[in-house]
Design a protein around this motif. Sequence first.
Motif, PDB file in Angstrom:
ATOM      1  N   VAL A  10      59.556  39.750 -80.612  1.00 56.45           N
ATOM      2  CA  VAL A  10      59.880  40.359 -81.905  1.00 56.45           C
ATOM      3  C   VAL A  10      60.739  39.399 -82.708  1.00 56.45           C
ATOM      4  N   GLU A  11      60.359  39.201 -83.953  1.00 55.75           N
ATOM      5  CA  GLU A  11      61.158  38.362 -84.844  1.00 55.75           C
ATOM      6  C   GLU A  11      62.550  38.962 -85.022  1.00 55.75           C
ATOM      7  N   ALA A  12      63.565  38.106 -85.042  1.00 54.33           N
ATOM      8  CA  ALA A  12      64.945  38.576 -85.177  1.00 54.33           C
ATOM      9  C   ALA A  12      65.172  39.312 -86.485  1.00 54.33           C
ATOM     10  N   THR A  13      64.382  38.995 -87.510  1.00 54.54           N
ATOM     11  CA  THR A  13      64.569  39.619 -88.827  1.00 54.54           C
ATOM     12  C   THR A  13      63.722  40.875 -89.015  1.00 54.54           C
ATOM     13  N   ALA A  14      62.911  41.237 -88.009  1.00 55.34           N
ATOM     14  CA  ALA A  14      62.002  42.374 -88.162  1.00 55.34           C
ATOM     15  C   ALA A  14      62.756  43.697 -88.151  1.00 55.34           C
ATOM     16  N   ASP A  15      62.299  44.636 -88.971  1.00 53.15           N
ATOM     17  CA  ASP A  15      62.873  45.980 -88.992  1.00 53.15           C
ATOM     18  C   ASP A  15      62.144  46.924 -88.042  1.00 53.15           C
ATOM     19  N   GLY A  27      61.112  51.249 -74.238  1.00 53.03           N
ATOM     20  CA  GLY A  27      61.369  51.433 -75.670  1.00 53.03           C
ATOM     21  C   GLY A  27      60.247  50.980 -76.561  1.00 53.03           C
ATOM     22  N   ASN A  28      59.108  50.562 -75.980  1.00 54.10           N
ATOM     23  CA  ASN A  28      58.004  50.062 -76.799  1.00 54.10           C
ATOM     24  C   ASN A  28      57.113  51.187 -77.314  1.00 54.10           C
ATOM     25  N   PHE A  29      57.252  52.385 -76.765  1.00 56.05           N
ATOM     26  CA  PHE A  29      56.621  53.591 -77.298  1.00 56.05           C
ATOM     27  C   PHE A  29      57.737  54.563 -77.640  1.00 56.05           C
ATOM     28  N   TYR A  30      57.494  55.441 -78.622  1.00 57.09           N
ATOM     29  CA  TYR A  30      58.559  56.336 -79.078  1.00 57.09           C
ATOM     30  C   TYR A  30      57.985  57.704 -79.430  1.00 57.09           C
ATOM     31  N   LYS A  31      58.451  58.703 -78.717  1.00 53.34           N
ATOM     32  CA  LYS A  31      58.066  60.098 -78.965  1.00 53.34           C
ATOM     33  C   LYS A  31      56.546  60.282 -78.973  1.00 53.34           C
ATOM     34  N   GLU A  32      55.903  59.643 -78.010  1.00 51.45           N
ATOM     35  CA  GLU A  32      54.462  59.762 -77.862  1.00 51.45           C
ATOM     36  C   GLU A  32      54.077  59.278 -76.474  1.00 51.45           C
ATOM     37  N   PHE A  33      52.951  59.741 -75.981  1.00 53.08           N
ATOM     38  CA  PHE A  33      52.326  59.127 -74.824  1.00 53.08           C
ATOM     39  C   PHE A  33      50.825  59.306 -74.947  1.00 53.08           C
ATOM     40  N   TYR A  34      50.094  58.481 -74.216  1.00 55.39           N
ATOM     41  CA  TYR A  34      48.635  58.539 -74.226  1.00 55.39           C
ATOM     42  C   TYR A  34      48.127  59.131 -72.917  1.00 55.39           C
ATOM     43  N   LEU A  35      47.044  59.894 -73.026  1.00 54.30           N
ATOM     44  CA  LEU A  35      46.353  60.450 -71.871  1.00 54.30           C
ATOM     45  C   LEU A  35      44.933  59.922 -71.855  1.00 54.30           C
ATOM     46  N   GLN A  36      44.445  59.491 -70.669  1.00 51.38           N
ATOM     47  CA  GLN A  36      43.032  59.176 -70.524  1.00 51.38           C
ATOM     48  C   GLN A  36      42.429  60.133 -69.504  1.00 51.38           C
ATOM     49  N   ASP A  37      41.114  60.274 -69.535  1.00 50.86           N
ATOM     50  CA  ASP A  37      40.475  61.361 -68.796  1.00 50.86           C
ATOM     51  C   ASP A  37      40.293  61.104 -67.303  1.00 50.86           C
ATOM     52  N   ALA A  38      40.549  59.892 -66.834  1.00 46.38           N
ATOM     53  CA  ALA A  38      40.441  59.599 -65.414  1.00 46.38           C
ATOM     54  C   ALA A  38      41.360  58.434 -65.090  1.00 46.38           C
ATOM     55  N   HIS A  39      41.833  58.378 -63.851  1.00 42.89           N
ATOM     56  CA  HIS A  39      42.722  57.263 -63.500  1.00 42.89           C
ATOM     57  C   HIS A  39      41.930  56.015 -63.142  1.00 42.89           C
ATOM     58  N   VAL A  83      60.598  46.753 -82.338  1.00 41.60           N
ATOM     59  CA  VAL A  83      61.941  46.194 -82.406  1.00 41.60           C
ATOM     60  C   VAL A  83      62.883  46.910 -81.435  1.00 41.60           C
ATOM     61  N   PHE A  84      62.470  48.078 -80.927  1.00 40.67           N
ATOM     62  CA  PHE A  84      63.304  48.831 -79.989  1.00 40.67           C
ATOM     63  C   PHE A  84      62.953  48.531 -78.526  1.00 40.67           C
ATOM     64  N   ALA A  85      61.980  47.654 -78.282  1.00 41.33           N
ATOM     65  CA  ALA A  85      61.625  47.291 -76.912  1.00 41.33           C
ATOM     66  C   ALA A  85      62.759  46.496 -76.274  1.00 41.33           C
ATOM     67  N   ASP A  86      63.069  46.789 -75.018  1.00 39.97           N
ATOM     68  CA  ASP A  86      64.186  46.099 -74.380  1.00 39.97           C
ATOM     69  C   ASP A  86      63.866  44.643 -74.038  1.00 39.97           C
ATOM     70  N   PHE A  87      62.591  44.250 -74.185  1.00 41.41           N
ATOM     71  CA  PHE A  87      62.216  42.856 -73.918  1.00 41.41           C
ATOM     72  C   PHE A  87      61.932  42.090 -75.210  1.00 41.41           C
ATOM     73  N   LYS A  88      62.361  42.633 -76.347  1.00 41.91           N
ATOM     74  CA  LYS A  88      61.973  42.069 -77.647  1.00 41.91           C
ATOM     75  C   LYS A  88      62.378  40.604 -77.830  1.00 41.91           C
ATOM     76  N   GLN A  89      63.471  40.181 -77.196  1.00 43.17           N
ATOM     77  CA  GLN A  89      63.919  38.804 -77.382  1.00 43.17           C
ATOM     78  C   GLN A  89      63.462  37.869 -76.263  1.00 43.17           C
ATOM     79  N   HIS A  90      62.648  38.366 -75.338  1.00 44.66           N
ATOM     80  CA  HIS A  90      62.062  37.480 -74.342  1.00 44.66           C
ATOM     81  C   HIS A  90      61.075  36.527 -75.022  1.00 44.66           C
ATOM     82  N   ILE A  91      60.947  35.342 -74.477  1.00 46.97           N
ATOM     83  CA  ILE A  91      60.145  34.298 -75.099  1.00 46.97           C
ATOM     84  C   ILE A  91      58.695  34.382 -74.620  1.00 46.97           C
ATOM     85  N   LEU A  92      57.763  34.208 -75.555  1.00 50.26           N
ATOM     86  CA  LEU A  92      56.343  34.246 -75.219  1.00 50.26           C
ATOM     87  C   LEU A  92      55.989  33.061 -74.324  1.00 50.26           C
TER      88      LEU A  92
END
Length: 509
Positions: free
Chosen positions: A249-254, A123-135, A278-287
């Motif tokens: 992610v801060e609990a108050t963040a939109d 959930g940390n990316f939304y309706k997008e992905f990145y491509l690079q030219d070589a693996h 804020v939509f990442a499933d790990f947003k409330q994990h502690i740094l």
Amino acid sequence: MQILFVFLALNIGTVVARLISLIPISDFKILFMIPYVAQYSKITPYLAGVLILMLISCVQDDDYSIPRSLGIEENRRLNELLNSSASAISISQLKQLFVPGETTEIVSDLYVKGYVTSSDASGNFYKEFYLQDAHVNPTAAIKVVLNQTFSYNQFNTGREVYISLKGLYIGEVRTNDGVIAIGGISNADNEVEALTAKQIPNHIFRSATTETITPLNLPLSLITNKHIGMLITVNNVEFIPSHVGKPYVEATADFDTQRSLQSCAGFNYFYFGLETSVFADFKQHILPSGNGSITAIVSKTFNGSSLVLVLNDLNGVNLNNERCTLLNPANFSPLMSENFESSTNNANVNIAGWTNFAEAGTRVWRVITTTDSGNPGSKIASMGAFNSGQPSNIAWLISPSINLDAQGVEFLNFQSSNSFSDNSELEVLISTNWDGTTGNISSATWTALPAAIVSDSEYFQNWVDSGLVDLSVYSGIAYIAFKYIGGHNASNTIDGNYEIDNFKILVQN
């Protein structure tokens, strides 16, 4: 396949209407709705009946494995593209079609190939992905915006993807955000928008190949705009003390929260942002509090003001070591230094042993007196292409020779600033095979040093310390070069100034 039985004791008309509005029909192969109305006792007068809904579906269950083979239709369309008259174009060539502030429609029959680096599984990316030219060892990457969620099920990390470009657009999703993207349409604000659901199967084709992406190893100080979209690993990093113990992610963040990473760079820290949705499933994990490595995608903030790292998931975070410690300046002495104070103001740099050379254009490095609040009244070396009237300006300022075998470990240190750098570039390089003549500068081997260089987004009056750059891996006679790359193009986008001061080669006492 799944069979799901739903028993609902509600008014049947309301239920049917609600169910039809909520069910994503594209997810289901067969939909059976079998209404059954039964008369209830007077105790439940509001209940009109029971709807038995049987859904035979291909809904994703807990097994998120990626299909190894392609469907017949996918194979057919990819083969048609590869066997057509369409021409291949590299991601780097495609990005050259971008015009700042505009969108460019691709009218030629072209296609581009790349490998997916990002994943929306967490959930940390939304309706997008990145491509690079070589693996392995990529040189360019680009963003793809599409009206599709959970795209990782189809365009998984490492997947080889082909994009038929004719009829699509190159531009920015938000004007001046600095992230070049492939989109399906252009809006009234000259921004690209996502490929529609109808465009996606006609333009984006995955092959049966999934490669393991080898992250590019970079220090924080060497991350630049050219790395946007690439998967990288940064080592010797940690979260700043004031962020340790907080959630991603801060609990108050939109929307997003940016946390600060730091790495020990000799006498000072170098800082870089890590941004989490804020939509990442790990947003409330502690740094975590430790030091180590982070593997993530290079991206930019929403407004394009600064570069950030974005995690695919928490597997990219490995901070289990002891925190780093800064070095003490008192333990070092200068082997060579230049602060430009003895030079003539408003004149070309002309110092014994130094080389000041224009590879392209006529502009060279000059000495000026800065009024910057971060370095007031100091003479500095400055190079810029503004008003040069030349589309390409490449200028070298090269130090005197340094015998790296004559003493202990050497370190490079300097400060840099800019004046609206406008996507011009400054590289700090080392060579151990240059012969000292200007005619052989371009044929010598020059290697980029991991020095912190002022970024485009830095306030123009600030000065950034390079950190201590360890030269111990080099031997023999060496030269340090500052290479400016820019030009006065029609759109004034690569003609900014770079400035350097307080050049030192230090040795440990």
